[in-house]
Structures are given as C-alpha cells and as structure tokens.
Design a protein around this motif. Structure first.
Motif, short mmCIF file in Angstrom:
data_model
loop_
_atom_site.label_atom_id
_atom_site.label_comp_id
_atom_site.label_asym_id
_atom_site.label_seq_id
_atom_site.Cartn_x
_atom_site.Cartn_y
_atom_site.Cartn_z
N MET A 274 0.84 -1.20 0.00
CA MET A 274 0.00 0.00 0.00
C MET A 274 0.87 1.24 0.00
O MET A 274 1.86 1.32 0.71
N GLU A 275 0.52 2.24 -0.81
CA GLU A 275 1.28 3.48 -0.82
C GLU A 275 1.10 4.21 0.49
O GLU A 275 0.02 4.27 1.06
N SER A 276 2.20 4.82 0.99
CA SER A 276 2.16 5.45 2.31
C SER A 276 1.17 6.60 2.38
O SER A 276 0.58 6.87 3.42
N GLY A 277 0.94 7.31 1.27
CA GLY A 277 0.05 8.45 1.32
C GLY A 277 -1.36 8.17 0.85
O GLY A 277 -2.14 9.08 0.66
N ARG A 278 -1.67 6.90 0.69
CA ARG A 278 -2.97 6.53 0.11
C ARG A 278 -4.15 7.14 0.86
O ARG A 278 -5.10 7.64 0.28
N TYR A 279 -4.08 7.08 2.21
CA TYR A 279 -5.19 7.58 3.01
C TYR A 279 -4.96 9.00 3.53
O TYR A 279 -5.79 9.53 4.25
N ALA A 280 -3.82 9.61 3.20
CA ALA A 280 -3.41 10.83 3.88
C ALA A 280 -4.48 11.93 3.86
O ALA A 280 -4.92 12.39 4.90
N GLY A 281 -4.91 12.35 2.65
CA GLY A 281 -5.88 13.43 2.59
C GLY A 281 -7.21 13.04 3.21
O GLY A 281 -7.82 13.79 3.96
N GLU A 282 -7.66 11.83 2.91
CA GLU A 282 -8.94 11.35 3.44
C GLU A 282 -8.90 11.24 4.96
O GLU A 282 -9.86 11.64 5.65
N LEU A 283 -7.82 10.72 5.50
CA LEU A 283 -7.71 10.57 6.96
C LEU A 283 -7.69 11.92 7.66
O LEU A 283 -8.28 12.07 8.73
N GLY A 284 -7.01 12.88 7.09
CA GLY A 284 -6.97 14.21 7.69
C GLY A 284 -8.36 14.80 7.81
O GLY A 284 -8.73 15.37 8.84
N SER A 285 -9.15 14.65 6.75
CA SER A 285 -10.52 15.15 6.77
C SER A 285 -11.37 14.42 7.79
O SER A 285 -12.16 15.03 8.53
N GLN A 286 -11.19 13.08 7.87
CA GLN A 286 -11.98 12.29 8.81
C GLN A 286 -11.60 12.60 10.26
O GLN A 286 -12.46 12.61 11.15
N LEU A 287 -10.32 12.84 10.51
CA LEU A 287 -9.89 13.20 11.86
C LEU A 287 -10.48 14.54 12.29
O LEU A 287 -10.89 14.73 13.44
N THR A 288 -10.54 15.48 11.35
CA THR A 288 -11.14 16.78 11.64
C THR A 288 -12.62 16.64 11.96
O THR A 288 -13.14 17.24 12.91
N ASP A 289 -13.33 15.83 11.15
CA ASP A 289 -14.75 15.59 11.40
C ASP A 289 -14.95 14.90 12.75
O ASP A 289 -15.90 15.21 13.49
N MET A 290 -14.05 13.96 13.07
CA MET A 290 -14.13 13.24 14.34
C MET A 290 -13.96 14.20 15.51
O MET A 290 -14.65 14.10 16.52
N ARG A 291 -13.05 15.14 15.35
CA ARG A 291 -12.79 16.12 16.41
C ARG A 291 -14.03 16.96 16.67
O ARG A 291 -14.39 17.24 17.81
N ARG A 292 -14.70 17.38 15.60
CA ARG A 292 -15.91 18.20 15.73
C ARG A 292 -17.04 17.40 16.40
O ARG A 292 -17.73 17.91 17.29
N ALA A 293 -17.21 16.16 15.95
CA ALA A 293 -18.28 15.33 16.50
C ALA A 293 -18.06 15.07 17.99
O ALA A 293 -19.01 15.11 18.79
N ALA A 294 -16.81 14.81 18.37
CA ALA A 294 -16.50 14.56 19.77
C ALA A 294 -16.72 15.82 20.61
O ALA A 294 -17.20 15.74 21.75
N ALA A 295 -16.36 16.99 20.07
CA ALA A 295 -16.55 18.25 20.80
C ALA A 295 -18.03 18.46 21.09
O ALA A 295 -18.42 18.88 22.20
N THR A 296 -18.89 18.19 20.10
CA THR A 296 -20.33 18.32 20.31
C THR A 296 -20.81 17.36 21.38
O THR A 296 -21.63 17.71 22.25
N TYR A 297 -20.31 16.14 21.35
CA TYR A 297 -20.68 15.10 22.32
C TYR A 297 -20.29 15.53 23.74
O TYR A 297 -21.10 15.47 24.67
N PHE A 298 -19.06 15.98 23.90
CA PHE A 298 -18.59 16.37 25.24
C PHE A 298 -19.32 17.63 25.74
O PHE A 298 -19.61 17.74 26.93
N ASP A 299 -19.61 18.57 24.84
CA ASP A 299 -20.33 19.77 25.24
C ASP A 299 -21.71 19.41 25.81
O ASP A 299 -22.17 19.98 26.82
N GLU A 300 -22.36 18.45 25.16
CA GLU A 300 -23.68 18.01 25.63
C GLU A 300 -23.58 17.39 27.02
O GLU A 300 -24.42 17.67 27.90
N LEU A 301 -22.53 16.58 27.24
CA LEU A 301 -22.38 15.92 28.53
C LEU A 301 -22.02 16.91 29.63
O LEU A 301 -22.50 16.79 30.76
#
Length: 317
Positions: A1-28
C-alpha cells in the motif's frame, strides 16, 4: 500500500471526528454534574463508570458509535504510518496508545500507559519493567474532553507526516517499506553481561568477528556511547539495527524482555544458547541452536548469516 494513500482522506476524517467529539462532550458537560478530583471519594475514584453510569441510553449509543469510528480511523492511520518513510515505529505506537486513550475518553474513563523500562546501573542492564496500562478511573466530561483533544491533535500531527511522505516518495521515487528505516550493515547483540563471567567476553568477541566477516558492525549495549538514558539507546538499537542477535545463555530476564520487545516490533532475532540452557515457554517455539564451545558458535552463526545474507564471509571459514 502506498504510504500516502489515506493521507488526505484521513486528515478530513480526523477533523470531522474532532468536531463530532466536541459536540458530544459539550452536551455531557451541560447535563452531568461534575465532581472535582479532590471531592471524589476513594470508592468513586475506583469506579470507572462514575460518569458513564449517568448517561442516557442514547448518549451511550452515540459514545460507542464514536468510539468504533475512532478505532477504525486509528487502524487506517497505523497502517499508513507503518508504510511511511517519514513516520517511525514510535509514531505507530503513539497511534495505538492514542486510540486507547481516545476510546477511554469517549467512555468517560482515564487511560494510563507506562512504557517498558529497562533498569540499569552505570550502563549495566539489571532487568526490565514491562509495559502496563489501565482505564480503571473515571473521567469527568471536561477532563475527558481535554484528553481527547490533546490526543486527536497528536494523531493529526502523525497524519501530516504521512501526507508529506506522499510527495516525498512521488518526487524522489523512494520505496516506502519498513526495511528503509533500518541501518544497513549494523547488528545489535542482546545477551547477559557480567564482570564475573569472562567467558561472556569470548562470546561477544566471536559474534562481532563473524558479523564483521559479512560486512556488518555488531555492538552490545556497553559499546554504545550515549548522552541520555541507556534505556533509550537499547530500544533504538532493537528498532533500527539491520540484524538482531540474542544469546539466551544464563536465562537472564532482561535478555528475554528485550527479545520479546523485538518480536513485538515484528523484528526477527537470531537466537543461540550454550549447551544445556533451558528455553522458557515464550520462546520455546523459536529456532535456537545450542553451541558447545566458541568454535561451534562461530560455525553455526556463519552458516546462519550465509543463509540470511545470501553471501559468503570474507576472510572467514
């Protein structure tokens, strides 16, 4: 597998994950009363579900979905890091630790990790304290949110290294493989060390000489010049030396721990033992020839290196 295969996609998913978690923690944080650490009873401090138990079924379901999503992302990130020329084994381990920390935070628990520690005295290895981990303490929503944000930031940094690897390999035609991280022509010797046993000096001298006949420089822990802890250098040698040699004679715990650590890093280790040495259960299934004397050790090791390197020794038998 090429080392950068997921690079751009993973960066976007990590950012989305960070936002979703922030919303979750704010609610709690808005819904759950927080107990300050100095007001938590000794019983509550051992109750890892102190805060988790106050969540609704819907909130728990959301947490589990976020945790599974995070673990899937971490798995992809770890795979990409293993194949990235700019990432290291330490980065892969950080992804693994980060995944457990982030999962624990989403479940409102604290994750503790203690790395492997080599005990030493003036360069002499005395033993090894194995790594440990736990998530038996509760974390308030605010504390869990801080831990999550800290570690998601570290994973974003690792993803940026992987993304940079993509342009590096494309521009320079670099093969991204684990072997590219090893130092060619080097070997690290894992074995017992004791001033009261001069025969061990004969063993290490023989091993160095045989490796030298194959153009490989072999060193033992006491040969290494270092400024920091000898522990760090031993770990680095195990992770980066092209060859690893271990003599299990005397059955020293630190030798077994170092070999086990190498195996955990997916490293092959050339194993030998003096005649009559027992084999502990964790290595019993590995090929570990016995030698009766130094001459036989030289012969056996030379044969093994012929097979491994596919070349003949220079100036040797």
């Amino acid at each position: 597998m090429e080392s950068g295969r997921y690079a751009g996609e993973l960066g976007s998913q990590l950012t989305d994950m960070r936002r979703a978690a922030a919303t979750y923690f704010d609610e709690l944080e808005a819904a759950i009363p927080v107990k300050e650490d100095n007001w938590i009873s000794s019983f509550d401090a051992r109750n890892r579900d102190l805060y988790w138990g106050q969540l609704t079924d819907e909130q728990r379901g959301n947490a589990r979905q976020l945790a599974q999503r995070m673990l899937d992302l971490a798995g992809q990130l770890a795979e990409a890091a293993r194949n990235s020329p700019l990432a290291s084994e330490a980065d892969v381990r950080d992804v693994m630790i980060g995944a457990k920390t982030l999962r624990a935070a989403l479940l409102l628990r604290k994750f503790y990790h203690t790395p492997i520690e080599v005990l030493h005295d003036e360069g002499m290895v005395l033993g090894v304290q194995p790594a440990s981990q736990s998530e038996e303490e509760p974390a308030s929503p605010s504390a869990a949110s801080r831990a999550f944000d800290e570690w998601i930031g570290k994973l974003v940094g690792i993803e940026e290294l992987i993304a940079a690897s993509r342009s590096l390999t494309a521009g320079a035609g670099v093969q991204s493989s684990a072997s590219a991280k090893y130092r060619p022509g080097t070997a690290f010797i894992i074995m017992a060390m004791s001033k009261g046993k001069p025969e061990l000096d004969d063993v290490v001298d023989a091993v160095k000489e045989v490796f030298g006949q194959f153009g490989v420089e072999a060193v033992r822990a006491d040969d290494i010049e270092h400024e920091g802890l000898i522990t760090e250098r031993i770990i680095k040698e195990i992770e980066t030396a092209e060859f690893l040699f271990a003599d299990l004679s005397l059955e020293r715990p630190n030798v077994y721990y170092e070999v086990d650590y190498a195996h955990a890093m997916k490293r092959r280790v050339i194993l030998f033992r003096s005649k009559g040495t027992g084999m502990h259960f964790d290595l019993a299934g590995y090929n570990c020839p016995e030698y009766s004397n130094i001459r036989e050790l030289r012969q056996l090791l030379s044969q093994r290196l012929r097979h491994v390197t596919n070349r003949d020794p220079k100036g040797g038998d």
